[in-house]
Design a protein around this motif. Structure first.
Motif, PDB file in Angstrom:
ATOM      1  N   ARG A 103       0.869  -1.177   0.000  1.00  0.00           N
ATOM      2  CA  ARG A 103       0.000   0.000   0.000  1.00  0.00           C
ATOM      3  C   ARG A 103       0.904   1.223   0.000  1.00  0.00           C
ATOM      4  O   ARG A 103       1.643   1.464   0.948  1.00  0.00           O
ATOM      5  CB  ARG A 103      -0.925  -0.013   1.215  1.00  0.00           C
ATOM      6  N   VAL A 104       0.863   1.968  -1.082  1.00  0.00           N
ATOM      7  CA  VAL A 104       1.792   3.081  -1.277  1.00  0.00           C
ATOM      8  C   VAL A 104       1.441   4.234  -0.344  1.00  0.00           C
ATOM      9  O   VAL A 104       0.305   4.693  -0.308  1.00  0.00           O
ATOM     10  CB  VAL A 104       1.772   3.546  -2.752  1.00  0.00           C
ATOM     11  N   ARG A 105       2.437   4.697   0.387  1.00  0.00           N
ATOM     12  CA  ARG A 105       2.265   5.875   1.235  1.00  0.00           C
ATOM     13  C   ARG A 105       2.857   7.116   0.587  1.00  0.00           C
ATOM     14  O   ARG A 105       2.421   8.233   0.865  1.00  0.00           O
ATOM     15  CB  ARG A 105       2.910   5.634   2.600  1.00  0.00           C
ATOM     16  N   ALA A 106       3.863   6.932  -0.266  1.00  0.00           N
ATOM     17  CA  ALA A 106       4.456   8.060  -0.995  1.00  0.00           C
ATOM     18  C   ALA A 106       5.197   7.510  -2.208  1.00  0.00           C
ATOM     19  O   ALA A 106       5.752   6.406  -2.170  1.00  0.00           O
ATOM     20  CB  ALA A 106       5.416   8.850  -0.105  1.00  0.00           C
ATOM     21  N   ALA A 107       5.181   8.281  -3.286  1.00  0.00           N
ATOM     22  CA  ALA A 107       5.909   7.928  -4.509  1.00  0.00           C
ATOM     23  C   ALA A 107       6.520   9.206  -5.081  1.00  0.00           C
ATOM     24  O   ALA A 107       5.926  10.290  -4.954  1.00  0.00           O
ATOM     25  CB  ALA A 107       4.971   7.290  -5.532  1.00  0.00           C
ATOM     26  N   SER A 115       7.509   4.205  -1.238  1.00  0.00           N
ATOM     27  CA  SER A 115       7.583   3.629   0.096  1.00  0.00           C
ATOM     28  C   SER A 115       6.161   3.352   0.539  1.00  0.00           C
ATOM     29  O   SER A 115       5.213   3.971   0.049  1.00  0.00           O
ATOM     30  CB  SER A 115       8.279   4.589   1.067  1.00  0.00           C
ATOM     31  N   GLY A 116       6.020   2.421   1.470  1.00  0.00           N
ATOM     32  CA  GLY A 116       4.669   2.098   1.909  1.00  0.00           C
ATOM     33  C   GLY A 116       4.659   1.012   2.959  1.00  0.00           C
ATOM     34  O   GLY A 116       5.645   0.806   3.671  1.00  0.00           O
ATOM     35  N   VAL A 153       8.171  -0.268   4.366  1.00  0.00           N
ATOM     36  CA  VAL A 153       9.171  -0.723   3.401  1.00  0.00           C
ATOM     37  C   VAL A 153       9.451   0.352   2.347  1.00  0.00           C
ATOM     38  O   VAL A 153       8.653   1.272   2.143  1.00  0.00           O
ATOM     39  CB  VAL A 153       8.720  -2.018   2.695  1.00  0.00           C
ATOM     40  N   VAL A 154      10.595   0.180   1.694  1.00  0.00           N
ATOM     41  CA  VAL A 154      10.949   0.951   0.508  1.00  0.00           C
ATOM     42  C   VAL A 154      11.044  -0.027  -0.650  1.00  0.00           C
ATOM     43  O   VAL A 154      11.581  -1.134  -0.500  1.00  0.00           O
ATOM     44  CB  VAL A 154      12.289   1.688   0.692  1.00  0.00           C
ATOM     45  N   VAL A 155      10.528   0.359  -1.807  1.00  0.00           N
ATOM     46  CA  VAL A 155      10.498  -0.521  -2.971  1.00  0.00           C
ATOM     47  C   VAL A 155      11.761  -0.318  -3.802  1.00  0.00           C
ATOM     48  O   VAL A 155      12.081   0.799  -4.205  1.00  0.00           O
ATOM     49  CB  VAL A 155       9.249  -0.251  -3.831  1.00  0.00           C
ATOM     50  N   ALA A 184      10.669   7.693  -0.310  1.00  0.00           N
ATOM     51  CA  ALA A 184      10.203   7.537  -1.689  1.00  0.00           C
ATOM     52  C   ALA A 184      11.113   8.236  -2.694  1.00  0.00           C
ATOM     53  O   ALA A 184      11.021   7.970  -3.894  1.00  0.00           O
ATOM     54  CB  ALA A 184       8.782   8.073  -1.819  1.00  0.00           C
ATOM     55  N   CYS A 185      11.982   9.124  -2.233  1.00  0.00           N
ATOM     56  CA  CYS A 185      12.893   9.841  -3.127  1.00  0.00           C
ATOM     57  C   CYS A 185      14.140   9.034  -3.469  1.00  0.00           C
ATOM     58  O   CYS A 185      14.915   9.433  -4.356  1.00  0.00           O
ATOM     59  CB  CYS A 185      13.338  11.152  -2.484  1.00  0.00           C
TER      60      CYS A 185
END
Length: 321
Positions: free
Chosen positions: A36-40, A69-70, A78-80, A134-135
């Motif tokens: 579940r994405v919290r920030a992109a 990240s999410g 987590v970070v993707v 997310a950066c």
């Protein structure tokens, strides 16, 4: 679910093919997990996708985005890691001939949910916000690999970073300064040179300017416009690391300079999952953080991409569902 996606491709007007609207939630796959994405965050890769680079018409619609990240299905923050290697590949994911990035073969991160291989998840330290995390997976990871894995720079050495206003370049400034390097930056814009100094650059120069002395290494993602200057700026035995060619892919070779001065020319692309974990640890222990230009709701993806396309952005544009 809400998502920003490529509906059609247009090289001259990339945003014409962007849509922000409802898309089906991702279907489960063995060995993959929903986040579940919290920030992109946005990257120029998103604009290239809208131009049709790396995508075929039959792949559309394709959800944009590589960085996110999410929270995973088990409730972990987590970070993707956006480099998708094949299941049978072992080792450095960036060297897999069949690798891809999210939004090239599989739907990307500009959505409320994203499906990724479980091995692509890296734990997010609590001290780093979702927006900051997310950066990191594209621009910051690319800069980290160029500086410390490819160029293997040590404290006290001098690095020249070409085009100091871009995402990779601005990340390289902060990382290099935190590691004890002397950091010089070039840019055509005084505004961007001032921005580079605010990030910690020791000196800034106009593009192509003669430097006070030659440097140990050059970080170059500009390509044709800066290549000759990059080579001429190096000490004998120095290193140039390149990860892109935003100004053109056919720079003058100047091979005589390369072999007479025994220069090293190294290519670099993205980074590994392990390097992303190292980068997160570096931020956690040093306290350095990405500079965020703006945080916008996912519904404003078009406005965010317009800012990115205008080249007026300083730092990263972040979208939150």
């Amino acid at each position: 679910m809400l998502a920003a996606y490529v509906a059609s491709m247009n090289d001259s007007n990339p945003l014409e093919g962007l849509r922000v609207g409802d898309r089906p939630e991702p279907e489960t796959r063995e060995g993959w997990v929903k986040v579940r994405v919290r920030a992109a965050s946005l990257n120029h890769h998103d604009l290239w996708s809208l131009r049709g680079v790396g995508l075929r018409p039959e792949q559309l619609p394709m959800i944009l985005g590589g960085d996110a990240s999410g929270v995973d299905e088990d409730g972990n923050e987590v970070v993707v890691h956006s480099v998708i290697s094949t299941a049978e590949w072992a080792g450095d994911e960036t060297l897999d001939p069949k690798r891809s990035l999210l939004s090239e073969v599989y739907d990307g991160t500009l959505a409320e949910q994203v499906l990724v291989p479980r091995r692509n998840l890296v734990p997010k330290p609590a001290a780093i916000s979702f927006e900051e995390a997310a950066c990191l997976p594209t621009a910051w990871l690319t800069a980290y690999r160029m500086l410390f894995i490819k160029a293997a720079l040590a404290p006290g050495t001098t690095v020249l970073i070409q085009g100091g206003g871009g995402g990779v370049s601005s990340a390289a400034i902060v990382l290099a300064k935190a590691a004890g390097l002397r950091v010089w930056v070039t840019s055509r814009s005084e505004q961007k040179r001032a921005f580079a100094r605010s990030l910690g650059a020791d000196e800034s120069f106009e593009s192509g300017a003669r430097l006070p002395e030659r440097v140990d290494a050059v970080i170059d993602n500009v390509g044709q416009a800066t290549w000759s200057h990059s080579l001429k700026s190096l000490k004998p035995g120095g290193t140039i690391v390149t990860c892109g060619a935003t100004s053109g892919q056919n720079p003058p070779s100047e091979l005589n300079r390369v072999f007479f001065l025994q220069l090293r020319v190294l290519g670099s692309t993205m980074g590994t999952r392990e390097e992303l974990s190292q980068l997160l640890s570096l931020l956690e222990t040093t306290g350095i953080r990405p500079h965020i230009d703006s945080v916008r709701p996912l519904s404003q993806a078009r406005e965010g991409l317009e800012v990115l396309q205008s080249e007026s952005v300083q730092g990263k544009v972040v979208l939150v569902p």
